[in-house]
Design a protein around this motif. Structure first.
Motif, PDB file in Angstrom:
ATOM      1  N   THR A 343       0.839  -1.207   0.000  1.00 45.17           N
ATOM      2  CA  THR A 343       0.000   0.000   0.000  1.00 45.17           C
ATOM      3  C   THR A 343       0.872   1.254   0.000  1.00 45.17           C
ATOM      4  O   THR A 343       0.614   2.202  -0.742  1.00 45.17           O
ATOM      5  CB  THR A 343      -0.925   0.001   1.246  1.00 45.17           C
ATOM      6  OG1 THR A 343      -1.666  -1.211   1.234  1.00 45.17           O
ATOM      7  CG2 THR A 343      -1.864   1.181   1.259  1.00 45.17           C
ATOM      8  N   ILE A 344       1.937   1.233   0.830  1.00 43.52           N
ATOM      9  CA  ILE A 344       2.837   2.399   0.891  1.00 43.52           C
ATOM     10  C   ILE A 344       3.537   2.597  -0.454  1.00 43.52           C
ATOM     11  O   ILE A 344       3.671   3.715  -0.950  1.00 43.52           O
ATOM     12  CB  ILE A 344       3.861   2.239   2.051  1.00 43.52           C
ATOM     13  CG1 ILE A 344       3.147   2.273   3.402  1.00 43.52           C
ATOM     14  CG2 ILE A 344       4.960   3.290   1.988  1.00 43.52           C
ATOM     15  CD1 ILE A 344       2.464   3.592   3.756  1.00 43.52           C
ATOM     16  N   ASN A 387       5.854   8.769   4.967  1.00 45.60           N
ATOM     17  CA  ASN A 387       6.318   8.418   6.311  1.00 45.60           C
ATOM     18  C   ASN A 387       5.184   8.544   7.331  1.00 45.60           C
ATOM     19  O   ASN A 387       5.052   7.720   8.219  1.00 45.60           O
ATOM     20  CB  ASN A 387       7.479   9.318   6.749  1.00 45.60           C
ATOM     21  CG  ASN A 387       8.787   8.895   6.097  1.00 45.60           C
ATOM     22  OD1 ASN A 387       8.846   7.844   5.460  1.00 45.60           O
ATOM     23  ND2 ASN A 387       9.824   9.711   6.230  1.00 45.60           N
ATOM     24  N   HIS A 388       4.371   9.611   7.186  1.00 44.24           N
ATOM     25  CA  HIS A 388       3.219   9.795   8.087  1.00 44.24           C
ATOM     26  C   HIS A 388       2.283   8.594   8.013  1.00 44.24           C
ATOM     27  O   HIS A 388       1.837   8.075   9.040  1.00 44.24           O
ATOM     28  CB  HIS A 388       2.450  11.074   7.721  1.00 44.24           C
ATOM     29  CG  HIS A 388       2.971  12.281   8.433  1.00 44.24           C
ATOM     30  ND1 HIS A 388       2.702  12.533   9.759  1.00 44.24           N
ATOM     31  CD2 HIS A 388       3.770  13.306   8.014  1.00 44.24           C
ATOM     32  CE1 HIS A 388       3.291  13.666  10.117  1.00 44.24           C
ATOM     33  NE2 HIS A 388       3.956  14.147   9.072  1.00 44.24           N
ATOM     34  N   PHE A 389       2.001   8.164   6.787  1.00 44.91           N
ATOM     35  CA  PHE A 389       1.105   7.007   6.606  1.00 44.91           C
ATOM     36  C   PHE A 389       1.742   5.732   7.179  1.00 44.91           C
ATOM     37  O   PHE A 389       1.083   4.947   7.855  1.00 44.91           O
ATOM     38  CB  PHE A 389       0.776   6.807   5.122  1.00 44.91           C
ATOM     39  CG  PHE A 389      -0.305   7.744   4.631  1.00 44.91           C
ATOM     40  CD1 PHE A 389      -1.638   7.491   4.932  1.00 44.91           C
ATOM     41  CD2 PHE A 389       0.011   8.867   3.889  1.00 44.91           C
ATOM     42  CE1 PHE A 389      -2.637   8.344   4.489  1.00 44.91           C
ATOM     43  CE2 PHE A 389      -0.981   9.734   3.452  1.00 44.91           C
ATOM     44  CZ  PHE A 389      -2.315   9.478   3.761  1.00 44.91           C
ATOM     45  N   SER A 403      -7.363   0.539   7.831  1.00 46.43           N
ATOM     46  CA  SER A 403      -6.615   1.703   7.336  1.00 46.43           C
ATOM     47  C   SER A 403      -6.158   1.500   5.900  1.00 46.43           C
ATOM     48  O   SER A 403      -6.223   2.423   5.084  1.00 46.43           O
ATOM     49  CB  SER A 403      -5.398   1.956   8.228  1.00 46.43           C
ATOM     50  OG  SER A 403      -5.818   2.399   9.489  1.00 46.43           O
ATOM     51  N   ILE A 404      -5.680   0.299   5.594  1.00 43.79           N
ATOM     52  CA  ILE A 404      -5.235  -0.001   4.230  1.00 43.79           C
ATOM     53  C   ILE A 404      -6.393   0.220   3.251  1.00 43.79           C
ATOM     54  O   ILE A 404      -6.238   0.840   2.193  1.00 43.79           O
ATOM     55  CB  ILE A 404      -4.680  -1.446   4.137  1.00 43.79           C
ATOM     56  CG1 ILE A 404      -3.284  -1.514   4.780  1.00 43.79           C
ATOM     57  CG2 ILE A 404      -4.609  -1.935   2.692  1.00 43.79           C
ATOM     58  CD1 ILE A 404      -2.703  -2.909   4.891  1.00 43.79           C
ATOM     59  N   GLN A 405      -7.581  -0.284   3.636  1.00 43.81           N
ATOM     60  CA  GLN A 405      -8.764  -0.127   2.752  1.00 43.81           C
ATOM     61  C   GLN A 405      -9.067   1.339   2.506  1.00 43.81           C
ATOM     62  O   GLN A 405      -9.345   1.752   1.377  1.00 43.81           O
ATOM     63  CB  GLN A 405      -9.974  -0.813   3.390  1.00 43.81           C
ATOM     64  CG  GLN A 405     -10.003  -2.297   3.113  1.00 43.81           C
ATOM     65  CD  GLN A 405     -11.307  -2.938   3.585  1.00 43.81           C
ATOM     66  OE1 GLN A 405     -12.106  -2.320   4.270  1.00 43.81           O
ATOM     67  NE2 GLN A 405     -11.505  -4.181   3.233  1.00 43.81           N
ATOM     68  N   TRP A 406      -8.996   2.170   3.579  1.00 46.20           N
ATOM     69  CA  TRP A 406      -9.291   3.597   3.438  1.00 46.20           C
ATOM     70  C   TRP A 406      -8.267   4.284   2.543  1.00 46.20           C
ATOM     71  O   TRP A 406      -8.629   5.058   1.657  1.00 46.20           O
ATOM     72  CB  TRP A 406      -9.313   4.273   4.813  1.00 46.20           C
ATOM     73  CG  TRP A 406     -10.651   4.144   5.480  1.00 46.20           C
ATOM     74  CD1 TRP A 406     -10.960   3.378   6.550  1.00 46.20           C
ATOM     75  CD2 TRP A 406     -11.870   4.775   5.066  1.00 46.20           C
ATOM     76  NE1 TRP A 406     -12.296   3.484   6.851  1.00 46.20           N
ATOM     77  CE2 TRP A 406     -12.891   4.336   5.958  1.00 46.20           C
ATOM     78  CE3 TRP A 406     -12.216   5.651   4.032  1.00 46.20           C
ATOM     79  CZ2 TRP A 406     -14.210   4.763   5.853  1.00 46.20           C
ATOM     80  CZ3 TRP A 406     -13.535   6.074   3.937  1.00 46.20           C
ATOM     81  CH2 TRP A 406     -14.515   5.638   4.836  1.00 46.20           C
TER      82      TRP A 406
END
Length: 418
Positions: A343-344, A387-389, A403-406
């Protein structure tokens, strides 16, 4: 998400039973010999199981693996052993996700062993994983987990005294014999079978009694002869079993047979006899106790002999648990990162494509556009945003899947289908 439906992910489970709730007879029903293990692994492969590890010892039978539902693993165990689903439900445990990971750490480091600090299980876990690998039933998660448990086991062995002092079922057997049989040095001891615990018991007896008093019988004589050389004891043929039983004062049974091999019909007592049954499944029929003078002791009784050594070992449990926590946390951090890394990466790619589009526009608009400066600034901003994510996803309180889904929804990201 796939076509609007949530895809059912495989989950990591640990299913099985141990001496804690399952008696020797039940453990015997669920025990898996080499053939049963191979059959189980082949069936798992056919049934599309992603990866699993199977261990079966005298104290426990367990499967660790990935499936959509734990019943897929329970079914594999029941269909390849003498156990039924009903029996399983009475005595078994099913752990999921982090609990399953914690369970493997406790088992592999001897904290869950019948004899606290018994490290034999770790080599069985290693061999079980090697076998799964041969069948292509391994994945990165399982490999890393097994290696982490091995690492924890080594560290506990070297940094704590949880396995100090001699204690094991064979040690308890020898203690029992010395405490309950007078003048042991002049008594006849018969070892029937060459199971590991029986071998160790006889090795310890050899150290403390006269060699010529121990006789060894095994179905396959060559195995017995190999062991006899090591222990310097007498070997007799399997056909002589009945005769040797008449001479024996102490009988140590350590066969791998599935059904009892000694019962009251073959005993012709001339004097009192102590029988230690160190086999799983049990190999001595309970009916021998109908005969006067026979004392039958099973492995489960011996395991309850707690001595000072075991009490001392308990003092080292907190130190062992601290080591497990540290290595387990590293493993869980790795699994979490592995989960959100795609995701990142996808987020970074998305932000880079937005940046490329914006730079293109500015190039056309601005004749003295400092492209190099703009590249440095925008790349640093993208790094800080990602980095924040990443920090959010690393946080222990974060619901990672949600969170990944959002993130994927907001940024319309395409990551590999899970």
């Amino acid at each position: 998400m796939e076509n609007g439906n949530i895809v059912k992910h495989n989950t990591f489970y640990a299913i099985g039973m141990s001496y804690k709730k399952a008696d020797a007879e039940t453990r015997g029903k669920f025990s898996l010999d080499a053939v049963a293990k191979e059959n189980l692994l082949n069936q798992a492969k056919r049934e599309g199981i992603e990866s699993l590890v199977v261990t079966s010892t005298c104290n426990r039978t367990e499967i660790y693996g990935f499936s959509q539902h734990p019943f897929q693993l329970i079914k594999l165990l029941c269909e390849n052993s003498q156990g039924t689903v009903e029996d399983f439900q009475k005595v078994a445990y099913v752990y999921k996700g982090k609990e399953a990971v914690s369970h493997m750490f406790r088992v592999g480091t001897g904290l869950d062993s019948q004899i606290l600090g018994d490290f034999e299980i770790i080599s069985q876990l290693k061999m079980a994983f090697a076998q799964s690998k041969e069948f292509g039933l391994d994945n990165n998660f399982l490999e890393r987990l097994v290696n982490s448990v091995i690492q924890a086991s080594k560290k506990i062995k070297t940094d704590t005294e949880i396995s100090s002092g001699a204690t094991s079922v064979s040690f308890a057997s020898v203690q029992y014999i010395f405490k309950n049989v007078e003048d042991i040095a002049n008594k006849n001891i018969l070892l029937f079978g060459t199971g590991k615990i029986g071998r160790n018991t006889c090795e310890n007896l050899v150290k403390h009694t006269k060699h010529e008093q121990i006789t060894l019988i095994n179905r396959t004589k060559d195995k017995a002869e190999k062991l006899a050389k090591k222990l310097n004891v007498i070997v007799k043929d399997y056909a002589d079993l009945q005769l040797e039983l008449q001479k024996a004062d102490v009988v140590v049974v350590a066969t791998g047979a599935q059904n009892p091999t000694i019962d009251k019909a073959i005993l012709n007592l001339k004097k009192p006899m102590l029988i230690l049954d160190l086999s799983i499944p049990k190999n001595v029929h309970e009916n021998v106790q109908d005969l006067e003078g026979v004392t039958l002791i099973h492995m489960d009784h011996l395991s309850q002999i707690t001595d000072e050594t075991l009490e001392n070992r308990k003092l080292h449990i907190p130190a062992a648990e601290a080591i497990i926590e540290e290595i387990k946390d590293e493993f869980l951090a790795w699994t979490k990162q592995r989960k959100f890394a795609p995701t990142i990466h996808a987020l970074k790619d998305k932000l880079n494509s937005i940046k490329e589009g914006e730079l293109k526009v500015q190039r056309k608009k601005n004749s003295n556009f400092d492209e190099e400066q703009a590249e440095i600034i925008s790349s640093r901003i993208i790094q800080k945003i990602t980095n924040h994510f990443a920090n959010h996803l690393k946080d222990d309180n974060t619901m990672v899947d949600e969170s990944i889904q959002w993130i994927e929804k907001i940024f319309q990201l395409e990551t590999a289908t899970k």
